[in-house]
Scaffold this motif. Structure first.
Motif, PDB file in Angstrom:
ATOM      1  N   UNK A 157       0.828  -1.206   0.000  1.00 58.54           N
ATOM      2  CA  UNK A 157       0.000   0.000   0.000  1.00 58.54           C
ATOM      3  C   UNK A 157       0.865   1.259   0.000  1.00 58.54           C
ATOM      4  N   UNK A 158       1.902   1.267   0.819  1.00 59.44           N
ATOM      5  CA  UNK A 158       2.794   2.420   0.885  1.00 59.44           C
ATOM      6  C   UNK A 158       3.490   2.650  -0.455  1.00 59.44           C
ATOM      7  N   UNK A 159       4.026   1.581  -1.033  1.00 61.76           N
ATOM      8  CA  UNK A 159       4.723   1.723  -2.313  1.00 61.76           C
ATOM      9  C   UNK A 159       3.751   2.158  -3.405  1.00 61.76           C
ATOM     10  N   UNK A 160       2.548   1.607  -3.395  1.00 62.12           N
ATOM     11  CA  UNK A 160       1.547   2.016  -4.391  1.00 62.12           C
ATOM     12  C   UNK A 160       1.289   3.513  -4.308  1.00 62.12           C
ATOM     13  N   UNK A 161       1.196   4.052  -3.100  1.00 58.91           N
ATOM     14  CA  UNK A 161       1.000   5.495  -2.935  1.00 58.91           C
ATOM     15  C   UNK A 161       2.196   6.281  -3.469  1.00 58.91           C
ATOM     16  N   UNK A 162       3.406   5.784  -3.221  1.00 56.42           N
ATOM     17  CA  UNK A 162       4.624   6.499  -3.610  1.00 56.42           C
ATOM     18  C   UNK A 162       4.844   6.558  -5.122  1.00 56.42           C
ATOM     19  N   UNK A 163       4.308   5.584  -5.841  1.00 57.06           N
ATOM     20  CA  UNK A 163       4.537   5.519  -7.289  1.00 57.06           C
ATOM     21  C   UNK A 163       3.262   5.804  -8.092  1.00 57.06           C
ATOM     22  N   UNK A 164       2.201   6.209  -7.425  1.00 57.64           N
ATOM     23  CA  UNK A 164       0.919   6.448  -8.100  1.00 57.64           C
ATOM     24  C   UNK A 164       1.016   7.623  -9.077  1.00 57.64           C
ATOM     25  N   UNK A 165       0.297   7.524 -10.198  1.00 59.41           N
ATOM     26  CA  UNK A 165       0.238   8.675 -11.104  1.00 59.41           C
ATOM     27  C   UNK A 165      -0.314   9.883 -10.339  1.00 59.41           C
ATOM     28  N   UNK A 166       0.250  11.034 -10.587  1.00 60.12           N
ATOM     29  CA  UNK A 166      -0.209  12.245  -9.899  1.00 60.12           C
ATOM     30  C   UNK A 166       0.423  12.450  -8.541  1.00 60.12           C
ATOM     31  N   UNK A 167       1.403  11.568  -8.163  1.00 59.63           N
ATOM     32  CA  UNK A 167       2.089  11.726  -6.883  1.00 59.63           C
ATOM     33  C   UNK A 167       3.511  12.233  -7.140  1.00 59.63           C
ATOM     34  N   UNK A 168       3.923  13.204  -6.349  1.00 59.98           N
ATOM     35  CA  UNK A 168       5.293  13.713  -6.415  1.00 59.98           C
ATOM     36  C   UNK A 168       5.655  14.274  -5.045  1.00 59.98           C
ATOM     37  N   UNK A 169       6.802  13.879  -4.537  1.00 54.79           N
ATOM     38  CA  UNK A 169       7.323  14.398  -3.274  1.00 54.79           C
ATOM     39  C   UNK A 169       8.564  15.218  -3.583  1.00 54.79           C
ATOM     40  N   UNK A 170       8.591  16.441  -3.092  1.00 54.50           N
ATOM     41  CA  UNK A 170       9.755  17.294  -3.284  1.00 54.50           C
ATOM     42  C   UNK A 170      10.865  16.867  -2.317  1.00 54.50           C
ATOM     43  N   UNK A 171      12.129  17.148  -2.668  1.00 53.90           N
ATOM     44  CA  UNK A 171      13.222  16.870  -1.726  1.00 53.90           C
ATOM     45  C   UNK A 171      12.950  17.560  -0.385  1.00 53.90           C
ATOM     46  N   UNK A 172      13.353  16.912   0.681  1.00 55.44           N
ATOM     47  CA  UNK A 172      13.069  17.419   2.019  1.00 55.44           C
ATOM     48  C   UNK A 172      14.323  17.393   2.878  1.00 55.44           C
ATOM     49  N   UNK A 173      14.294  18.195   3.910  1.00 54.49           N
ATOM     50  CA  UNK A 173      15.384  18.280   4.883  1.00 54.49           C
ATOM     51  C   UNK A 173      14.865  17.719   6.201  1.00 54.49           C
ATOM     52  N   UNK A 174      15.674  16.907   6.848  1.00 53.72           N
ATOM     53  CA  UNK A 174      15.303  16.356   8.150  1.00 53.72           C
ATOM     54  C   UNK A 174      15.877  17.254   9.241  1.00 53.72           C
ATOM     55  N   UNK A 175      14.980  17.785  10.058  1.00 51.59           N
ATOM     56  CA  UNK A 175      15.369  18.622  11.190  1.00 51.59           C
ATOM     57  C   UNK A 175      15.215  17.804  12.473  1.00 51.59           C
ATOM     58  N   UNK A 176      15.873  18.236  13.513  1.00 53.89           N
ATOM     59  CA  UNK A 176      15.807  17.565  14.810  1.00 53.89           C
ATOM     60  C   UNK A 176      16.008  16.056  14.638  1.00 53.89           C
ATOM     61  N   UNK A 177      17.103  15.646  13.976  1.00 51.16           N
ATOM     62  CA  UNK A 177      17.283  14.221  13.691  1.00 51.16           C
ATOM     63  C   UNK A 177      17.385  13.370  14.955  1.00 51.16           C
ATOM     64  N   UNK A 178      16.821  12.180  14.836  1.00 52.98           N
ATOM     65  CA  UNK A 178      16.910  11.152  15.876  1.00 52.98           C
ATOM     66  C   UNK A 178      17.667   9.990  15.253  1.00 52.98           C
ATOM     67  N   UNK A 179      18.745   9.560  15.891  1.00 54.01           N
ATOM     68  CA  UNK A 179      19.544   8.444  15.383  1.00 54.01           C
ATOM     69  C   UNK A 179      19.976   7.584  16.557  1.00 54.01           C
ATOM     70  N   UNK A 180      19.377   6.424  16.676  1.00 61.52           N
ATOM     71  CA  UNK A 180      19.702   5.491  17.753  1.00 61.52           C
ATOM     72  C   UNK A 180      19.961   4.123  17.119  1.00 61.52           C
ATOM     73  N   UNK A 181      21.154   3.584  17.329  1.00 55.99           N
ATOM     74  CA  UNK A 181      21.503   2.274  16.795  1.00 55.99           C
ATOM     75  C   UNK A 181      21.731   1.342  17.967  1.00 55.99           C
ATOM     76  N   UNK A 182      21.059   0.206  17.927  1.00 51.31           N
ATOM     77  CA  UNK A 182      21.155  -0.801  18.987  1.00 51.31           C
ATOM     78  C   UNK A 182      21.392  -2.153  18.328  1.00 51.31           C
TER      79      UNK A 182
END
Length: 132
Positions: A58-83
């Motif tokens: 479902x997620x991939x279908x939304x991402x590749x659907x005709x009429x869908x486009x996401x502009x490049x984005x910047x990640x603010x307040x990053x969270x990075x936890x590796x365990x």
């Protein structure tokens, strides 16, 4: 600029995870089905910003659907936890683009849970919440 920001934010991450996270963000912006298929686990679940649960297909279908486009984005307040073989990556991002041909512009607080399986990092869970 996006690549430089991602590289700077990912200095503490294992190199293979930083690359996977970068590839995942790029695949969303470019609607790259093959990359999304590669980077998202088969048992993936997204709790999206509209309060719905979505699976990988479902997620991939939304991402590749005709009429869908996401502009490049910047990640603010990053969270990075590796365990070990699990990582939590997230932050705040402004998502802008088109969905169904209609413009959208939302600020989201998100979290992606990654697992290293068979030597490769995969997104297994995501949560996105709208920021007022």
């Amino acid at each position: 600029m996006l690549l430089a920001l991602l590289a700077a934010a990912s200095l503490a991450l294992p190199a293979d995870l930083a690359k996977a996270a970068h590839d995942y963000d790029r695949a969303q912006v470019t609607s790259d089905r093959a990359e999304l298929e590669r980077l998202i686990a088969d048992d993936y679940v997204l709790h999206n910003s509209q309060g719905q649960a979505q699976d990988k297909a479902s997620f991939i279908a939304d991402q590749v659907a005709p009429g869908y486009r996401l502009e490049p984005f910047k990640i603010e307040q990053p969270v990075e936890k590796v365990m070990g073989d699990t990582a939590i990556l997230g932050g705040v991002a402004r998502a802008k683009g088109l969905a169904g041909g209609q413009p959208f512009d939302v600020k989201l607080r998100f979290i992606d849970v990654w697992r290293k399986r068979d030597g490769a990092w995969k997104v297994v869970f995501s949560q996105a919440t709208r920021v007022p």
